[in-house]
Design a protein around this motif. Structure first.
Motif, PDB file in Angstrom:
ATOM      1  N   VAL A  16     -21.834  21.745  14.031  1.00 14.96           N
ATOM      2  CA  VAL A  16     -20.973  22.616  13.221  1.00 14.96           C
ATOM      3  C   VAL A  16     -19.967  21.777  12.443  1.00 14.96           C
ATOM      4  O   VAL A  16     -19.724  21.998  11.242  1.00 14.96           O
ATOM      5  CB  VAL A  16     -20.249  23.641  14.120  1.00 14.96           C
ATOM      6  N   ALA A  17     -19.384  20.777  13.128  1.00 13.80           N
ATOM      7  CA  ALA A  17     -18.438  19.889  12.447  1.00 13.80           C
ATOM      8  C   ALA A  17     -19.119  19.132  11.306  1.00 13.80           C
ATOM      9  O   ALA A  17     -18.555  18.977  10.211  1.00 13.80           O
ATOM     10  CB  ALA A  17     -17.819  18.912  13.449  1.00 13.80           C
ATOM     11  N   CYS A  18     -20.349  18.662  11.547  1.00 15.10           N
ATOM     12  CA  CYS A  18     -21.099  17.955  10.506  1.00 15.10           C
ATOM     13  C   CYS A  18     -21.398  18.867   9.320  1.00 15.10           C
ATOM     14  O   CYS A  18     -21.340  18.436   8.163  1.00 15.10           O
ATOM     15  CB  CYS A  18     -22.404  17.411  11.083  1.00 15.10           C
ATOM     16  N   SER A  19     -21.718  20.122   9.600  1.00 14.23           N
ATOM     17  CA  SER A  19     -22.036  21.051   8.514  1.00 14.23           C
ATOM     18  C   SER A  19     -20.811  21.318   7.648  1.00 14.23           C
ATOM     19  O   SER A  19     -20.900  21.377   6.414  1.00 14.23           O
ATOM     20  CB  SER A  19     -22.580  22.358   9.080  1.00 14.23           C
ATOM     21  N   ILE A  20     -19.643  21.466   8.274  1.00 12.99           N
ATOM     22  CA  ILE A  20     -18.405  21.694   7.514  1.00 12.99           C
ATOM     23  C   ILE A  20     -18.076  20.466   6.670  1.00 12.99           C
ATOM     24  O   ILE A  20     -17.723  20.574   5.484  1.00 12.99           O
ATOM     25  CB  ILE A  20     -17.249  22.039   8.468  1.00 12.99           C
ATOM     26  N   LEU A  21     -18.191  19.282   7.271  1.00 12.20           N
ATOM     27  CA  LEU A  21     -17.906  18.052   6.541  1.00 12.20           C
ATOM     28  C   LEU A  21     -18.881  17.851   5.387  1.00 12.20           C
ATOM     29  O   LEU A  21     -18.480  17.473   4.275  1.00 12.20           O
ATOM     30  CB  LEU A  21     -17.969  16.861   7.504  1.00 12.20           C
ATOM     31  N   ALA A  22     -20.166  18.114   5.625  1.00 16.47           N
ATOM     32  CA  ALA A  22     -21.167  17.961   4.564  1.00 16.47           C
ATOM     33  C   ALA A  22     -20.883  18.909   3.409  1.00 16.47           C
ATOM     34  O   ALA A  22     -20.986  18.520   2.232  1.00 16.47           O
ATOM     35  CB  ALA A  22     -22.567  18.209   5.126  1.00 16.47           C
ATOM     36  N   LEU A  23     -20.522  20.153   3.720  1.00 19.33           N
ATOM     37  CA  LEU A  23     -20.205  21.122   2.666  1.00 19.33           C
ATOM     38  C   LEU A  23     -19.004  20.661   1.847  1.00 19.33           C
ATOM     39  O   LEU A  23     -19.007  20.748   0.605  1.00 19.33           O
ATOM     40  CB  LEU A  23     -19.932  22.490   3.284  1.00 19.33           C
ATOM     41  N   ALA A  24     -17.974  20.141   2.530  1.00 11.24           N
ATOM     42  CA  ALA A  24     -16.788  19.647   1.816  1.00 11.24           C
ATOM     43  C   ALA A  24     -17.139  18.471   0.912  1.00 11.24           C
ATOM     44  O   ALA A  24     -16.679  18.389  -0.241  1.00 11.24           O
ATOM     45  CB  ALA A  24     -15.710  19.240   2.831  1.00 11.24           C
ATOM     46  N   LEU A  25     -17.974  17.546   1.396  1.00 14.07           N
ATOM     47  CA  LEU A  25     -18.373  16.386   0.592  1.00 14.07           C
ATOM     48  C   LEU A  25     -19.205  16.810  -0.615  1.00 14.07           C
ATOM     49  O   LEU A  25     -19.042  16.267  -1.716  1.00 14.07           O
ATOM     50  CB  LEU A  25     -19.168  15.398   1.458  1.00 14.07           C
ATOM     51  N   ILE A  26     -20.093  17.769  -0.424  1.00 13.88           N
ATOM     52  CA  ILE A  26     -20.941  18.235  -1.528  1.00 13.88           C
ATOM     53  C   ILE A  26     -20.095  18.882  -2.624  1.00 13.88           C
ATOM     54  O   ILE A  26     -20.270  18.600  -3.817  1.00 13.88           O
ATOM     55  CB  ILE A  26     -22.005  19.216  -1.001  1.00 13.88           C
ATOM     56  N   ILE A  27     -19.140  19.706  -2.235  1.00 16.00           N
ATOM     57  CA  ILE A  27     -18.261  20.346  -3.220  1.00 16.00           C
ATOM     58  C   ILE A  27     -17.428  19.298  -3.948  1.00 16.00           C
ATOM     59  O   ILE A  27     -17.274  19.330  -5.181  1.00 16.00           O
ATOM     60  CB  ILE A  27     -17.358  21.389  -2.531  1.00 16.00           C
ATOM     61  N   GLU A  28     -16.878  18.338  -3.197  1.00 16.20           N
ATOM     62  CA  GLU A  28     -16.052  17.298  -3.813  1.00 16.20           C
ATOM     63  C   GLU A  28     -16.847  16.470  -4.812  1.00 16.20           C
ATOM     64  O   GLU A  28     -16.366  16.160  -5.905  1.00 16.20           O
ATOM     65  CB  GLU A  28     -15.478  16.388  -2.715  1.00 16.20           C
TER      66      GLU A  28
END
Length: 212
Positions: A16-28
């Motif tokens: 779950v933590a990885c999914s949140i971080l990946a989503l943030a990186l993709i948006i950035e």
């Protein structure tokens, strides 16, 4: 979704933590790698036009530098020629290449983290699967009031759900992360090629100015 996460057990929380971080990186990266912020199509022609007869003043160079990543590279060439009108072509290339490397490092920021998530998510899912299998085999152990070899159906079902949920969630996180990493990698490579070709043309233009 919350019930699925609860059913998957504690191994799913790193995913779950990885999914949140990946989503943030993709948006950035989507925001940071816009064409207008990296290599506007008409910027090189505008820089050539404004310096048709001479190197532009410092305020114009500052505006060019703040325009985009490509503008930063082109501005470094103007600054080099302003600082030393007799600057050689080799020195001009070296200065602009140094600026290009700085820009390239900035463009590639966070891509390594996204690639790491794409690689680590299946392994974290596999870890959850192994833990679920351990619970399944633990359910096969004899318990008080049970015959030898009897299995606890509740523990058995829970172990299977932990294994399957973690495997699926690991793939759900890894596949989009890999796709977007490939996409951003290709986009950065395209920008770098565009800036390299623009810099080559700009160096020849600066050489013409220097020889006047």
């Amino acid at each position: 979704m919350l019930s699925i996460i609860q059913a998957a057990g504690w191994p799913i929380w790193p995913l779950v933590a990885c999914s949140i971080l990946a989503l943030a990186l993709i948006i950035e990266r989507f925001v940071s790698l816009k064409t207008a912020r990296i290599a506007p199509p008409k910027l090189l022609d505008e820089a050539l036009a404004v310096s048709r007869t001479s190197v532009p003043p410092a305020d114009v160079v500052n505006q060019l530098e703040q325009n985009s990543a490509l503008g930063e590279v082109l501005a470094s060439g103007f600054r080099a020629l302003n600082a030393n009108p007799r600057c050689s072509e080799a020195d001009l290339r070296a200065i602009m290449e140094a600026a290009g490397r700085t820009v390239a490092h900035r463009l590639e920021r966070y891509l390594a983290a996204l690639a790491t998530i794409a690689s680590a998510a299946p392994l974290l899912g596999l870890l959850g699967t192994v833990i679920g299998m351990i619970e399944i085999f633990g359910a096969q152990a004899p318990s008080a009031g049970a015959t030898m070899g009897g299995a606890n159906p509740v523990q058995l079902a829970h172990g299977i759900s932990v294994a399957l949920y973690n495997t699926a969630f690991g793939l759900i996180v890894a596949i989009p992360s890999l796709i977007f990493w490939r996409y951003f990698r290709a986009r950065v490579d395209g920008y770098l090629l565009t800036m390299e070709l623009a810099s080559e043309r700009f160096v020849r233009h600066l050489e013409t100015l220097r020889n006047r």
